[in-house]
Design an enzyme around this catalytic site. Structure first.
Site, short mmCIF file in Angstrom:
data_model
loop_
_atom_site.label_atom_id
_atom_site.label_comp_id
_atom_site.label_asym_id
_atom_site.label_seq_id
_atom_site.Cartn_x
_atom_site.Cartn_y
_atom_site.Cartn_z
N ASP A 28 0.92 -1.17 0.15
CA ASP A 28 -0.10 0.06 0.07
C ASP A 28 0.86 1.09 0.02
OD1 ASP A 28 1.11 -0.81 2.73
OD2 ASP A 28 -0.81 0.36 3.58
N ARG A 81 5.19 4.11 6.32
CA ARG A 81 4.88 4.20 7.52
C ARG A 81 4.71 2.67 8.24
NH1 ARG A 81 -1.16 5.71 5.79
NH2 ARG A 81 -1.92 3.87 5.20
N ASP A 82 4.27 2.64 9.17
CA ASP A 82 4.42 1.10 10.04
C ASP A 82 3.54 0.24 9.41
OD1 ASP A 82 2.31 2.44 11.00
OD2 ASP A 82 2.66 2.31 13.17
N GLU A 83 3.30 -0.01 8.03
CA GLU A 83 2.27 -0.62 7.34
C GLU A 83 2.93 -1.52 6.06
OE1 GLU A 83 -2.27 -0.45 6.55
OE2 GLU A 83 -1.38 1.24 7.20
N ASP A 127 -5.85 -2.49 -2.75
CA ASP A 127 -5.10 -1.74 -3.56
C ASP A 127 -4.34 -2.18 -4.79
OD1 ASP A 127 -5.35 -1.23 -0.97
OD2 ASP A 127 -3.73 0.52 -0.88
N TRP A 133 -11.42 -6.01 -2.08
CA TRP A 133 -10.03 -6.54 -1.43
C TRP A 133 -9.94 -8.00 -1.80
CZ3 TRP A 133 -11.62 -2.02 -0.70
CH2 TRP A 133 -10.67 -0.81 0.08
N GLU A 147 -2.20 9.19 -1.10
CA GLU A 147 -3.24 8.10 -0.19
C GLU A 147 -4.95 8.95 -0.42
OE1 GLU A 147 -2.78 7.13 3.74
OE2 GLU A 147 -3.99 5.18 3.61
N HIS A 165 0.84 6.21 -2.53
CA HIS A 165 -0.04 5.10 -2.19
C HIS A 165 -0.69 5.05 -3.71
CE1 HIS A 165 -1.20 3.68 1.68
NE2 HIS A 165 -2.37 3.34 1.24
C1 BGC Z 1 -4.09 0.86 3.93
C2 BGC Z 1 -5.07 0.73 2.56
C3 BGC Z 1 -5.75 -0.41 2.67
C4 BGC Z 1 -6.63 -0.22 3.75
C5 BGC Z 1 -7.85 -0.95 4.18
C6 BGC Z 1 -5.04 0.95 4.91
O1 BGC Z 1 -4.15 0.96 6.19
O2 BGC Z 1 -3.19 1.83 3.68
O3 BGC Z 1 -4.36 1.30 1.34
O4 BGC Z 1 -6.17 -0.87 1.65
O5 BGC Z 1 -5.86 0.02 4.82
O6 BGC Z 1 -8.85 -0.27 3.69
#
Ligand code: BGC
Length: 734
Positions: A338, A342-344, A351, A408, A617, A638
């Site tokens: 995504d 960040r912490d992801e 996406d 998703w 984003e 994003h």
């Molecule tokens: C992400 C998105 C992802 C979403 C789920 C977010 O935190 O960055 O891109 O699809 O969560 O809705």
């Protein structure tokens, strides 16, 4: 059987905490070496060295897969590195396997190990025919290294005073099934481009910041300056705030920092086992002068072949296109993430779903996505639901979370089908078919009735601007949710039918199901001859997924709604993906151009006007006055809204595949010029060869130049005129 499968997984006996371990083995070559190979893999990420020389150029090997069942290993030719006396050393960072990835603290993922784990095998073939093998086992040694910490989110700490110092200690066997080992499947992650520092800024806070002019994913390279024991600290950021200060709040808990403790002599340094999403760095702690020439930014991503190019007369649109390309480069790091900062940084399926079509024109992503789809298959739940991230690091334990969110989860149907249309591999479509069917059956079983889909969890039209339907799943009106989910459901059933027909499967049951979904949708949700919720996305979903019969009527309503909103969109992740195509397919290309060229918020060019170098984003990640959407969830990299580029290729340039003869064996060229753009030039290096399409206005006339590769055929549609052609170059003036 591959040699590495005979080796043992090994781990340090002592717990080194966050310090990166280096595993080593000495060996002597017993004669003239004809060929030597190394195979390696890890829970964690590794760099291998033979006699101090780095092996290969793979960054963050072994890459990221559903580790519990699929762990890639790499094979390197090390013939040229072997001497008589040798030492092989492999340094490991935490990578994706050891880290507690994701900020979702409530449901921490259980890492596969709490320390990095190595497996490796060396094979030496001598000129006299003898063969030696060296396998990881408990005769290997391990030492702490100068990398005191190296993690995906937090960055790296290096002690330059102890570079190369080793204190060899015992390893132990880490019992883990070796049948999870698979050969490298994805594209190799490499350093792709090196960017110079553009300028040094002293911010209002008095901090020293370096701007590289482009947001990238990767890291910097520099020579540490300082006396023995001096500490250098460098932070990473995507943007400056409204006052021009270095802004890191949107990284949330990710430290994204390099700490370097200077030694006697400091050599050029770049991080080993981590990456950052950044355009700016801050020299938070730095001794002495700052020389711009000392800093380079290195862009790192999966090494995919670039296949699509687009250019037009409008510099803002070209910048938007460049932002889409960078968005893909920065987020295609072994899995489609995504965001990179960040912490992801997770493989969010939604996406990837909405961006796939664009991705597959920009770059050859066949290998990249085949690997990821195999991971998707590996992670799919017993009931057919598809996790929201692949690899699924959001899972707590195997009995949890057996649900998908629509759009998703639908990545499991859309991507294999679009892969087939772009690249034509029927066998792979066949491999995915069962997973597609299982997902459709999951949807069938999880609504209030068989013909409506509803999700327990639902991201809806994520980040849309239509009032209350904007964000978290709980805010959404139930029917709104069901309508959106049912659109995705109808779309995936339709794909399953088409894929089934290609594969010769009897799909009559799903044809009936599709009819009933459409019927039920109309009975339940078309009220007084119109959609229940009059939002742009609701119209897009109704039209795009074939839920309404009178498309012209609904398309007019959609176009009117957009015009009434000052030619501005309100769509989120879902609506945006299909908005432009829906307008074009129903005769409103002029409205689509107005959306494309809109510079006021919300629009694509708004972010361009605000200086974006990647796709944001949120439509208003930065507002007109320079303030931020929020600190909580605000990425400037994003790619999802970059889905607009597929429309730039397919409508502006007019390059399209033909579903009935995929992989561009038959091409549909249907450019739709608009006077607000003077010229367009695009190309696609497809599986059938290089396709080019360009047009240029001269007064009221348009000249088209089109190239069709040899061996392919094309239908060229220019307004009311249609031409059936084969390979060759064509020019038309209209
Ligand atoms: C992400 C998105 C992802 C979403 C789920 C977010 O935190 O960055 O891109 O699809 O969560 O809705």
């Amino acid at each position: 059987m591959s040699l590495i499968k005979k080796a043992d997984f090994i781990v340090s006996k002592k717990d080194y905490g966050k310090i990166c371990p280096s595993f080593a083995k000495e060996f002597t070559a017993k004669g003239k070496v004809k060929k030597a190979t190394l195979q390696a893999s890890a829970f964690g990420v590794y760099n291998a060295y033979v006699n101090g020389n780095r092996v290969g150029d793979y960054i963050l090997a072994p890459g990221w897969t559903a580790y519990q069942s699929r762990l890639q290993y790499q094979t390197y030719d090390i013939t040229g590195l072997i001497a008589e006396k040798n030492i092989i050393e492999i340094n490991l960072g935490w990578g994706w396997a050891v880290n507690n990835l994701a900020h979702f603290g409530k449901i921490p993922w259980k890492p596969h190990a709490n320390q990095p784990v190595l497996i490796a095998a060396v094979e030496i073939e001598y000129e006299n025919g003898d063969v030696d093998t060296i396998l990881t086992d408990n005769s290997w040694k391990v030492s702490m290294s100068e990398l005191l910490m190296s993690q995906i989110y937090d960055g790296e700490i290096v002690d330059g005073r102890i570079i190369g110092e080793r204190n060899w200690e015992e390893v132990k066997i880490f019992p883990y099934p070796r049948d999870i080992l698979i050969e490298q499947e994805g594209e190799i992650i490499r350093e792709i481009e090196c960017l110079d520092a553009k300028k040094i800024i002293t911010t209002p806070k008095g901090e020293t910041v370096i701007d590289f002019g482009q947001e990238i994913t990767g890291y910097i390279e520099f020579t540490p300056m300082g006396k023995y024991g001096d500490i250098i600290e460098i932070d990473h950021a995507e943007v400056l705030d409204a006052k021009g200060n270095f802004y890191t709040e949107n990284l949330r808990s990710a430290k994204a920092q390099i700490t370097y403790i200077c030694g006697e002599e400091n050599k050029k340094y770049k991080p080993n086992h981590t990456f950052f999403g950044f355009r700016y760095i801050r020299l938070t702690k730095w001794s002495g002068e700052v020389d711009k020439a000392n800093f380079k930014a290195i862009s790192v991503h999966s090494d995919m072949k670039r296949t699509g190019y687009f250019e037009c007369s409008d510099p803002m649109v070209n910048q938007l296109y460049s932002n889409v390309i960078w968005g893909q480069r920065d987020n295609f790091l072994d899995v489609p993430t995504d965001c990179p900062q960040r912490d992801e940084r997770l493989g969010w399926t939604g996406d990837a779903n909405v961006f796939f079509k664009t991705a597959a024109i920009n770059y050859d992503v066949e290998r990249f996505f085949k690997k990821w789809l195999r991971d998707l298959r590996a992670e799919q739940f017993y009931n057919g639901a598809v996790p929201c991230v692949i690899p699924n690091v959001l899972r707590d334990n195997p009995t949890d979370d057996f649900f998908s969110s629509s759009y998703w989860g639908d990545a499991s149907c859309v991507i294999p089908w679009e892969m087939y249309l772009a690249y034509g591999d029927k066998e792979f479509l066949k491999d995915q078919y069962f997973s597609m069917q299982r997902y459709v059956d999951y949807m069938r079983n999880s609504g209030e009735c068989e013909f409506l889909h509803d999700d327990f969890y639902h991201y809806s039209d994520w980040l849309a601007l239509d009032g209350v339907y904007d964000c978290e799943e709980n805010d959404i009106d139930k029917d709104y949710k069901i309508i959106l989910a049912t659109g995705a459901y109808a779309g995936s059933v339709d794909i399953l039918i088409k894929a089934g027909k290609v594969l010769g499967v009897d799909v009559s049951e799903y044809e009936k199901l599709h009819e009933n979904i459409v019927k039920t949708y109309n009975e339940r949700f078309i009220i007084d001859g119109d959609v229940k919720y009059k939002t742009q996305t609701m119209y897009v979903v109704a039209i795009h997924f074939g839920l309404v019969k009178d498309k012209a009527l609904y398309a007019k309503r959609l176009a009117d709604l957009i015009k009434a909103n000052g030619n501005r969109l309100t769509t989120g992740f879902v609506g945006t993906a299909y908005l432009m195509q829906t307008l074009t397919e129903n005769g409103y290309t002029d409205v689509a151009y107005s959306l494309l060229l809109q510079q006021e918020f919300p629009s694509w060019l708004f972010s361009v006007r605000m200086g974006a170098t990647t796709i944001w984003e949120h439509w208003d990640s930065i507002r007109e006055d320079g303030t931020m959407w929020s600190t909580e969830m605000n990425s400037f990299n994003h790619y999802a809204y970059g889905a607009v580029a597929s429309w730039m290729y397919s409508t502006m340039a007019g390059i399209n595949y033909d579903e009935s003869n995929p992989a561009y064996k038959h091409i549909i060229i249907k450019p739709e010029p608009d006077k607000r753009i003077g010229w367009v030039k695009a190309s696609l290096d497809s599986r059938s060869g290089l396709i080019k399409s360009a047009w240029k206005y001269d007064g009221d006339k348009v000249t088209y130049n089109i190239s069709i590769p040899d061996g392919a055929t094309a239908t060229i549609i220019l307004g009311d005129d249609t031409y059936e052609v084969s390979g060759g170059d064509y020019e038309y003036t209209k």
